[in-house]
Design an enzyme around this catalytic site. Structure first.
Site, PDB file in Angstrom:
ATOM      1  CD  GLN A  31      -3.376  -4.683   8.037  1.00  0.00           C
ATOM      2  OE1 GLN A  31      -2.287  -4.451   8.553  1.00  0.00           O
ATOM      3  NE2 GLN A  31      -3.556  -4.627   6.727  1.00  0.00           N
TER       4      GLN A  31
ATOM      5  CG  ASP B  27      -0.913   4.656   4.872  1.00  0.00           C
ATOM      6  OD1 ASP B  27      -1.606   3.678   4.549  1.00  0.00           O
ATOM      7  OD2 ASP B  27       0.270   4.563   5.243  1.00  0.00           O
ATOM      8  CD  GLU B  28      -2.026   1.784   8.307  1.00  0.00           C
ATOM      9  OE1 GLU B  28      -3.070   1.118   8.321  1.00  0.00           O
ATOM     10  OE2 GLU B  28      -0.889   1.272   8.308  1.00  0.00           O
TER      11      GLU B  28
ATOM     12  NE  ARG C 265       1.700  -6.763  11.097  1.00  0.00           N
ATOM     13  CZ  ARG C 265       1.316  -6.035  10.052  1.00  0.00           C
ATOM     14  NH1 ARG C 265       2.042  -5.020   9.654  1.00  0.00           N
ATOM     15  NH2 ARG C 265       0.207  -6.340   9.397  1.00  0.00           N
TER      16      ARG C 265
ATOM     17  CE  LYS D 120      -0.751   0.008   5.025  1.00  0.00           C
ATOM     18  NZ  LYS D 120       0.078   1.187   5.286  1.00  0.00           N
ATOM     19  CB  THR D 121       4.018   2.261   1.718  1.00  0.00           C
ATOM     20  OG1 THR D 121       3.480   1.982   3.006  1.00  0.00           O
ATOM     21  CG2 THR D 121       4.863   3.522   1.793  1.00  0.00           C
TER      22      THR D 121
END
Length: 739
Positions: free
Chosen positions: A248, A217-218, A620, A32-33
């Site tokens: 998330q 973002d997020e 993670r 996504k980044t």
């Protein structure tokens, strides 16, 4: 070269979705980044959009820094400098400084951290004669924060209970104290920005014209105020590009609302939706195990995560006897992996649900001499020496900051004791002025007294009431004022580093902190680290450098302080794991009552958040994932039998190696659904008269099943009072059951 040639088809689709609202549902490790940065580069280089017209919002300074680093390579430093990138709080702070007069704010306002906020709340409680034991400052702060996230001022706050009525009074006084100190808290930054835009349409229109494209973002971690802010900014063009994942969303306890994704779809029915499902981080086994855990949540969009990575190792499930053995297993496993050169220490992370779990782990790492770094320990900017120095810098920036002035009034020791401090505060309150102004009045009074002694007799002009200080205290206070005035005067021509060095020398703080002890040297090393941070602002002119520096350090987060270059194992809570990745991950305390937490057992929505928390922790891991639970665990001073987390039952056995099922004696307990466990009848009932070998006779107040054991609340006679006991250890005997 095609700018987008390195993107997969769905990533490219997301980047090229130009005008109008766009929702990107991005699974963990799906890039996504990369999508966010390449979209910005695409808008600038391919579509000719001026970076001045772009805003990119992140949730941590670390994420903003990473985005800047990537964009520097893609569009160059010159273009990057015109782009607005930062957290919600940082961007709102910049806007409020520019537009401060519109809402009657001083442009040099300071930002109070949590410690500062609690200090003001305690002051308000004292002034209102409210008992801190009943009205705990942390609980009051949480209630005020919740009100602000709902855009409620003290005047609009409607208390539902008597306790909340006290909150309302504290809230009102707290805001007055913030105003008196020219300060804002974190929630004010967002609330005031929304109020600025709604109350002043021309100001809003200016920013709507500037920011043609807004990227977030997020998005699942936004709260209602942040969502409203985004709607206001993009109301005309509706070029709102958001990236998020309901799976998330793990910050509901601090106001984040994953349902903003549903609101987005409702508010923008024409929005384009793109799913990023290819994972570049984890092995297929880890992904599949995590997918089975999250699949049972109902409030989500199903994503079929896949990867071209190898299937990888099975997930290791291990049952330890107790928390000491759990820690030993974890440490020895890391030792073995390092010895085999399979990993470096920095590639490993140990995650847990609650901070209290870290103690036993830390002791084990210390015993084995293995370096570790603890995320969530005392943060760098919360260390005493750092807060002392920052208090001086904040006073240089804004001398009317009473919280900072109280902190350094006698630091280093300069002979200003508590009596003088209390007298100064009282004198300032009498004249309704900040402490710095009270010091200035004291100076005026002193100069007037000297003038009266040398001038011919005449009628004296009106002066403030006589200060309540003897000559010695007056001299000490005026010496402090002279120090502050000298530092304030130096600001106009000094960099942040120069100001820092000057205050360390002039105040005597350098000599004060550098004693001969090991602790003194460590504190001095921390100040040297702060000097390194200050050096990073050397490129800014003096009139903006200090403001920017103080703003940045006030908004830094725990994860931002995580230094990846140190070769040490990372210990952190699952809540702190967001945005990070490690080759090898251990999740310990994988038990009912811990993960999921006992508070979530009765609330379906909270249970779904616990499941999301577990999912975040599992994803993670890149190559190795360990899920560790104990047979027995000591909690709250009592040892009880544990039961493996229900989340283990969701993972197919073909993906697991090690202890895939508990011992036969516990198999039956494991197979019982948690809802049934809560209804299981225990040995004792409310009203039972019982006898304890130490506390004597008592009456059972309550009984419930916890982690496979019966927990009873018993009111004993005499000094013993009320005790919470586990029946497997307590040795309780039934004396009489009420008819």
């Amino acid at each position: 070269m095609d700018l987008l040639s390195g993107l997969n088809p769905t990533q490219r689709e997301a980047v090229e979705a130009l005008d109008g609202p766009v929702l990107i549902l991005a699974g963990p490790g799906s890039g996504k980044t990369r999508v966010l940065t390449y979209r910005i580069a695409y808008l600038v280089k391919q579509c000719g959009v001026d970076p001045y017209n772009l805003m990119a919002v992140t949730f941590t300074n670390k994420a903003a820094k990473e985005m800047r680093s990537r964009l520097d390579r893609l569009i160059g430093q010159q273009q990057l400098e015109r782009l607005t990138i930062g957290t919600f709080h940082a961007i709102c702070a910049r806007i409020l400084r520019r537009e401060a007069p519109a809402i009657d704010l001083p442009s040099n306002f300071i930002i109070y951290d949590q410690d500062d906020q609690l200090g003001l709340i305690r002051q308000a409680l004292r002034e209102l004669n409210l008992d801190e034991k009943i009205y705990r400052p942390a609980a009051i702060q949480a209630a005020i924060s919740k009100a602000k996230r709902s855009m409620l001022t003290p005047e609009e706050y409607n208390p539902p209970t008597y306790w909340h009525e006290a909150v309302g009074r504290v809230y009102s006084r707290y805001q007055q104290l913030l105003r008196a100190n020219s300060a804002l808290d974190f929630d004010d930054l967002l609330m005031f920005a929304v109020r600025l835009f709604t109350a002043h349409p021309p100001v809003l229109q200016k920013y709507q014209r500037r920011y043609a494209y807004v990227l977030v973002d997020e998005f699942q971690d936004t709260d209602s105020t942040q969502y409203e802010l985004l709607k206001l900014l993009t109301a005309t063009r509706k070029n709102l590009f958001v990236v998020g994942d309901e799976d998330q969303s793990i910050y509901g306890w601090r106001g984040a609302d994953f349902r903003n994704i549903l609101r987005f779809r409702k508010d923008y029915p024409q929005a384009r939706v793109v799913l990023l499902e290819q994972n570049y981080r984890s092995t297929q086994n880890i992904l599949e195990a995590a997918r089975h855990v999250i699949a049972l949540n109902t409030q989500r969009t199903d994503k079929r995560l896949w990867t071209s990575n190898e299937a990888g190792l099975p997930i290791t499930v291990h049952e330890a006897y107790d928390e000491q053995e759990e820690a030993e297993f974890t440490v020895k496993e890391i030792e073995n992996l390092v010895a085999k050169r399979a990993v470096h220490l920095r590639d490993c992370a140990v995650m847990y649900r609650t901070n209290a779990q870290s103690r036993v782990l830390e002791e084990a790492f210390l015993r084995h001499g293995i370096p570790y770094k603890l995320v969530g320990a005392t943060r760098f900017y919360e260390r005493r020496e750092i807060k002392d120095v920052l208090a001086y810098l904040r006073l240089i920036h804004n001398p009317y900051d009473d919280v900072s002035l109280k902190r350094i009034l006698n630091v280093p020791p300069r002979g200003i004791g508590n009596k003088t401090k209390e007298a100064l505060e009282q004198w300032a309150q009498t004249h309704h002025v900040p402490l710095y102004t009270a010091l200035q009045l004291l100076k005026q009074k002193q100069e007037a007294t000297v003038s009266d002694q040398t001038a011919p007799e005449q009628e004296a002009p009106a002066t403030p009431a006589a200060p309540p200080f003897d000559s010695r205290s007056t001299k000490k206070l005026l010496s402090l004022l002279a120090l502050l005035d000298n530092l304030i005067a130096a600001r106009e021509k000094s960099s942040v580093l120069q100001l820092l060095d000057k205050l360390l020398a002039d105040s005597g703080y350098s000599d004060y902190i550098r004693d001969s002890s090991e602790e003194g040297e460590e504190r001095w090393e921390n100040i040297q680290e702060l000097r390194s941070v200050a050096q990073e602002y050397a490129y800014l002119p003096p009139d903006t450098a200090l403001t920017t520096f103080l703003e940045d350090v006030a908004l830094v987060s725990d994860v931002d302080n995580l230094r990846e270059e140190v070769d040490a194992v990372t210990l952190l809570t699952l809540h702190m794991a967001k945005g990070l990745e490690f080759d090898t991950v251990f999740i310990v305390g994988f038990e009912e009552g811990i993960l999921p937490h006992s508070r979530s057992l009765e609330e379906p929505e909270e249970m779904e958040e616990e499941r999301r928390l577990c999912y975040v922790g599992m994803t993670r891991a890149k190559r190795r994932l360990y899920l560790v639970y104990t047979f027995r665990r000591t909690r709250f001073g009592n040892q009880a039998t544990s039961m493996p987390s229900r989340f283990l039952r969701d993972i197919p056995s073909r993906l697991i190696q090690g202890t895939s099922v508990p011992a036969p004696a516990r198999l039956k307990a494991k197979s019982v659904p948690s809802s049934s466990l809560r209804q299981t009848a225990g040995s004792f009932h409310p009203g039972d008269r019982v006898r304890h070998p130490e506390f004597g006779e008592g009456i059972v107040v309550n009984s419930q099943m916890r982690g496979g054991d019966e927990e009873v609340l018993v009111a004993f006679a005499g000094k013993a009072g009320i005790k919470r006991l586990l029946t497997s250890f307590a040795g309780l005997k039934l004396v009489k059951r009420p008819e």
